[in-house]
Write an enzyme that holds these catalytic residues in place. Sequence first.
Site, PDB file in Angstrom:
ATOM      1  N   ARG A  19      -6.940   1.496  10.497  1.00  0.00           N
ATOM      2  CA  ARG A  19      -6.816   0.582  11.163  1.00  0.00           C
ATOM      3  C   ARG A  19      -7.772  -0.132  12.391  1.00  0.00           C
ATOM      4  O   ARG A  19      -7.134  -1.732  12.150  1.00  0.00           O
ATOM      5  CB  ARG A  19      -5.544  -0.082  11.664  1.00  0.00           C
ATOM      6  N   LYS A  34       1.264  -1.307   0.277  1.00  0.00           N
ATOM      7  CA  LYS A  34      -0.224   0.248   0.019  1.00  0.00           C
ATOM      8  C   LYS A  34       0.950   1.158   0.652  1.00  0.00           C
ATOM      9  O   LYS A  34       0.681   2.009  -0.408  1.00  0.00           O
ATOM     10  CB  LYS A  34      -0.845   0.247   0.898  1.00  0.00           C
ATOM     11  N   ARG A  48      12.659  -6.142   2.923  1.00  0.00           N
ATOM     12  CA  ARG A  48      12.458  -4.954   2.758  1.00  0.00           C
ATOM     13  C   ARG A  48      13.417  -3.944   3.180  1.00  0.00           C
ATOM     14  O   ARG A  48      13.691  -3.610   3.906  1.00  0.00           O
ATOM     15  CB  ARG A  48      11.097  -4.692   3.197  1.00  0.00           C
ATOM     16  N   ARG A  76       2.289  -8.269  13.568  1.00  0.00           N
ATOM     17  CA  ARG A  76       1.364  -7.465  12.966  1.00  0.00           C
ATOM     18  C   ARG A  76       0.271  -8.380  11.607  1.00  0.00           C
ATOM     19  O   ARG A  76      -0.390  -7.723  11.740  1.00  0.00           O
ATOM     20  CB  ARG A  76       2.524  -5.992  11.792  1.00  0.00           C
ATOM     21  N   ARG A 116      13.700  -1.852   8.846  1.00  0.00           N
ATOM     22  CA  ARG A 116      12.635  -1.064   9.800  1.00  0.00           C
ATOM     23  C   ARG A 116      12.996  -2.641  11.008  1.00  0.00           C
ATOM     24  O   ARG A 116      12.610  -3.935  10.634  1.00  0.00           O
ATOM     25  CB  ARG A 116      11.575  -1.832   8.493  1.00  0.00           C
TER      26      ARG A 116
HETATM   27  P1  AMP Z   1       3.260   0.767   8.964  1.00  0.00           P
HETATM   28  O1  AMP Z   1       4.184   1.818   8.084  1.00  0.00           O
HETATM   29  O2  AMP Z   1       1.715   1.370   7.795  1.00  0.00           O
HETATM   30  O3  AMP Z   1       2.891  -0.766   8.502  1.00  0.00           O
HETATM   31  O4  AMP Z   1       2.862   1.377  10.243  1.00  0.00           O
HETATM   32  C1  AMP Z   1       3.988   0.623  11.263  1.00  0.00           C
HETATM   33  C2  AMP Z   1       3.508   0.965  12.599  1.00  0.00           C
HETATM   34  O5  AMP Z   1       2.608   1.880  13.250  1.00  0.00           O
HETATM   35  C3  AMP Z   1       2.830  -0.637  12.628  1.00  0.00           C
HETATM   36  O6  AMP Z   1       2.528  -1.471  12.603  1.00  0.00           O
HETATM   37  C4  AMP Z   1       2.231   0.521  14.309  1.00  0.00           C
HETATM   38  O7  AMP Z   1       2.455   0.098  15.359  1.00  0.00           O
HETATM   39  C5  AMP Z   1       1.833   1.906  14.200  1.00  0.00           C
HETATM   40  N1  AMP Z   1       0.886   1.948  13.615  1.00  0.00           N
HETATM   41  C6  AMP Z   1       0.393   3.422  11.953  1.00  0.00           C
HETATM   42  N2  AMP Z   1      -0.654   3.459  11.662  1.00  0.00           N
HETATM   43  C7  AMP Z   1      -0.978   2.515  12.308  1.00  0.00           C
HETATM   44  C8  AMP Z   1      -2.710   3.255  13.257  1.00  0.00           C
HETATM   45  N3  AMP Z   1      -3.601   3.504  11.958  1.00  0.00           N
HETATM   46  N4  AMP Z   1      -3.444   2.650  14.005  1.00  0.00           N
HETATM   47  C9  AMP Z   1      -2.755   2.109  15.205  1.00  0.00           C
HETATM   48  N5  AMP Z   1      -1.224   1.887  14.566  1.00  0.00           N
HETATM   49  C10 AMP Z   1      -0.421   2.611  13.356  1.00  0.00           C
END
Ligand code: AMP
Length: 217
Positions: A89, A14, A128, A172, A161
């Site tokens: 989310r 995404k 990644r 996750r 990461r």
């Molecule tokens: P992402 O880069 O979108 O995979 O986000 C990395 C991490 O940030 C996630 O595993 C969560 O710990 C936190 N995070 C990002 N967006 C959200 C959200 N909408 N709600 C809660 N935690 C979030």
Amino acid sequence: MKNFIFIGAPGAGKGTQAALVRDELKLAHISTGDMLRAAVKAGTPLGEQAKQYMDAGKLVPDEVIIGLVAERLQEPDVDQGSILDGFPRTVAQAEALQQMLSEQHIELTAAVLFDVSEEAVVQRLSGRRVCKSCGAIFHVTNNPPKETGVCDVCGGELYQRDDDEETAIRQRLASFRKDTEPVLSFYDKLGKLVTIDASASPAEVNERFKRFLATLG
Ligand code: AMP
């Protein structure tokens, strides 16, 4: 004006698609993951609070993330249209977002699910690599940079990461199934859910998204 929500399991692509579509359609790209990583890097109180959840592959509490997005939606660039990448989310976040959008008279165009199998996700995430400076995304085999460890876009250093480590990946994925899958029904009921098969290459998935855009007129 187009306003999208991009939903996908971690590693569904995404973020990669949001960056492509943002540039093509000149939309504001609101990635809660990127915003949180920037806060962690800057060592702000928000970053300190969020880091423990992120490293464990857990969701940051709803009230924290909703506050962050509410503030971001006040920025003027949102008037040209937007992509919310990685938010909402949870159903509580989706409900809060509906409220914010209606207050700002923003109409949601679609909630787009980038759909991909769990095996593909693990393969993608473990390879990644992300640029420390500009956030560009690479993959050691599927999309390698020209020079190992160096960003093609800005020359910055690439890193893995912390939450792309295997235990965090599994956590996750579990959180996606438990918390985020109900969000899909939420948008389905509103007649806004669109599913795109995201198992192909980034370029092909982008083509699929564009074919969907063409149906919007
Ligand atoms: P992402 O880069 O979108 O995979 O986000 C990395 C991490 O940030 C996630 O595993 C969560 O710990 C936190 N995070 C990002 N967006 C959200 C959200 N909408 N709600 C809660 N935690 C979030």
